[in-house]
Design a protein around this motif. Structure first.
Motif, short mmCIF file in Angstrom:
data_model
loop_
_atom_site.label_atom_id
_atom_site.label_comp_id
_atom_site.label_asym_id
_atom_site.label_seq_id
_atom_site.Cartn_x
_atom_site.Cartn_y
_atom_site.Cartn_z
N ARG A 108 -0.24 6.48 -8.60
CA ARG A 108 0.31 6.66 -7.25
C ARG A 108 1.77 6.19 -7.20
N CYS A 109 2.10 5.15 -7.92
CA CYS A 109 3.50 4.72 -7.98
C CYS A 109 4.40 5.85 -8.50
N ASN A 110 3.93 6.51 -9.56
CA ASN A 110 4.70 7.64 -10.09
C ASN A 110 4.83 8.75 -9.06
N ARG A 111 3.77 8.98 -8.31
CA ARG A 111 3.79 9.99 -7.25
C ARG A 111 4.78 9.60 -6.15
N GLY A 134 0.84 -1.20 0.00
CA GLY A 134 0.00 0.00 0.00
C GLY A 134 0.86 1.25 0.00
N GLY A 135 0.48 2.22 -0.82
CA GLY A 135 1.31 3.42 -0.96
C GLY A 135 0.60 4.69 -0.53
N GLY A 136 -0.18 4.62 0.54
CA GLY A 136 -0.89 5.80 1.03
C GLY A 136 0.00 6.72 1.86
N GLU A 166 12.51 -9.44 6.77
CA GLU A 166 12.30 -9.52 8.23
C GLU A 166 11.05 -8.80 8.68
N ALA A 167 10.54 -7.84 7.87
CA ALA A 167 9.35 -7.08 8.28
C ALA A 167 8.42 -6.86 7.10
N PHE A 168 7.14 -7.12 7.34
CA PHE A 168 6.10 -6.90 6.33
C PHE A 168 5.05 -5.98 6.94
N ILE A 169 4.74 -4.87 6.25
CA ILE A 169 3.83 -3.86 6.78
C ILE A 169 2.67 -3.69 5.80
N ALA A 170 1.44 -3.96 6.26
CA ALA A 170 0.26 -3.86 5.42
C ALA A 170 -0.49 -2.57 5.74
N LEU A 171 -0.52 -1.65 4.77
CA LEU A 171 -1.08 -0.32 5.00
C LEU A 171 -2.10 0.07 3.93
N THR A 172 -2.87 -0.90 3.45
CA THR A 172 -3.93 -0.55 2.51
C THR A 172 -5.08 0.08 3.29
#
Length: 333
Positions: free
Chosen positions: A150-153, A123-125, A184-190
């Motif tokens: 959003r990827c371009n942003r 997620g890229g918020g 080692e770390a996974f962050i879910a931010l959708t």
């Protein structure tokens, strides 16, 4: 100039909370008081812990370099006493000084956990952007975002050390291609709490030690804990702690709401002639829902016992159940 005393940016607060929780892969929650003079860590107990099934009074006596301030067991938060025991799957909150954090890691059986070096963010918020900006430079970060614009942003906003990947973070093949098994770390931010919970659960099953999920639906927090997905971030609770701090009459420099527990941790600065300075801690008749985790005196963190006498200008870290902060602030005024 506009007469505003304080500005609150929930996404930034959440990003700082995420970054702090990733300091070490073996902890659930980590807070520093007075610049790290005293530290509170929350750790999930596994079979490898050395301190299981032993009364707290038998775990080292007065020279123990930590204090167990609370135990979260199933749906109950316990203020422990000497005869209480730490059980498998408890989340235990310790106060200690930085010097003894490696010792805490040893007794909870987490020395085999690798330190965080590689991070995948789904997620890229706004929280993802702020988190990527706050993460230390030694960590390698990948952000997976399905929206191309959003990827371009993100590419424009973040520096070159952050890799931006256009794809669906729910695609397990994509995650494996991007090195999930070596992460080692996974962050879910959708913006979907269910997606974040399930994605962290899948990452856990693929061997990722540290997972962080943004869960904005308060009703899902207990479910997330029962699924054992790791650290849960809720920006409403984080923001509420900051607002609550401003509403207190006492001099409070820090208030944290514990995500999994109906509890808060507050850092009080003791005023001259405050009630809490009149007696030793054991004679103060504090409510049973309150536990003093430690204090900072002249910049030095220290643990407390029943015989400790608190002095003016001490910074006292207090653990409170059931919204007791408002009731105990009279001790510090």
């Amino acid at each position: 100039n506009m007469g505003i005393h304080s500005l609150i940016y929930p996404e930034m607060l959440a990003a700082k909370e995420i970054t702090t929780s990733m300091r070490m892969s073996w902890i659930r929650q980590w807070w520093e008081f007075c610049g790290g003079a005293l530290i509170l860590v929350g750790v999930k107990m596994r079979e490898t812990a050395e301190i299981l099934n032993t009364p707290l009074c038998e775990l080292g006596g007065l020279n123990t370099p930590y204090h167990v301030v609370a135990i979260k067991r199933d749906n109950e938060t316990i203020i422990p006493h000497g005869n209480d025991k730490i059980l498998l799957n408890d989340i235990v909150y310790f106060t200690t000084t930085r010097k003894y954090v490696p010792y805490i890691r040893k007794i909870v059986g987490k020395e085999h956990y690798a330190d965080v070096q590689n991070v995948i963010i789904m997620g890229g918020g706004r929280i993802a952007i702020r988190t990527a900006q706050c993460i230390p430079d030694y960590m390698k970060v990948k952000i997976i975002e399905k929206d191309l614009n959003r990827c371009n942003r993100l590419t424009d906003l973040l520096n070159d050390r952050i890799m931006i990947i256009n794809g669906d973070g729910r695609d397990m093949n994509l995650l494996l291609e991007e090195g999930l098994k070596n992460t080692e770390a996974f962050i879910a931010l959708t913006d979907n709490s269910e997606t974040n919970i399930l994605s962290c659960l899948a990452a856990k099953r693929m061997g990722v030690n540290k997972t962080v999920a943004e869960v904005e639906n308060i009703d899902y927090i207990s479910m997330a804990e029962s699924l054992d997905i790791g650290t849960v971030i809720n920006k409403k609770l984080i923001t509420a702690g900051h607002i609550y701090q401003m509403m207190l009459d006492a001099d409070v420099s820090n208030v944290k709401c514990l995500t999994f527990a109906d509890a808060e941790v507050a850092e009080f600065t003791v005023k001259e002639k405050a009630k809490i300075t009149e007696h030793q801690i054991k004679d103060l008749k504090l409510p049973v829902e309150v536990n003093i985790g430690g204090m900072i005196r002249n910049g030095e963190g220290m643990l407390v016992t029943g015989n400790t006498q608190i002095q003016p200008d001490d910074h006292v870290v207090v653990f409170c159940l059931n919204m007791m902060i408002k009731k105990i602030e009279k001790y510090f005024n």
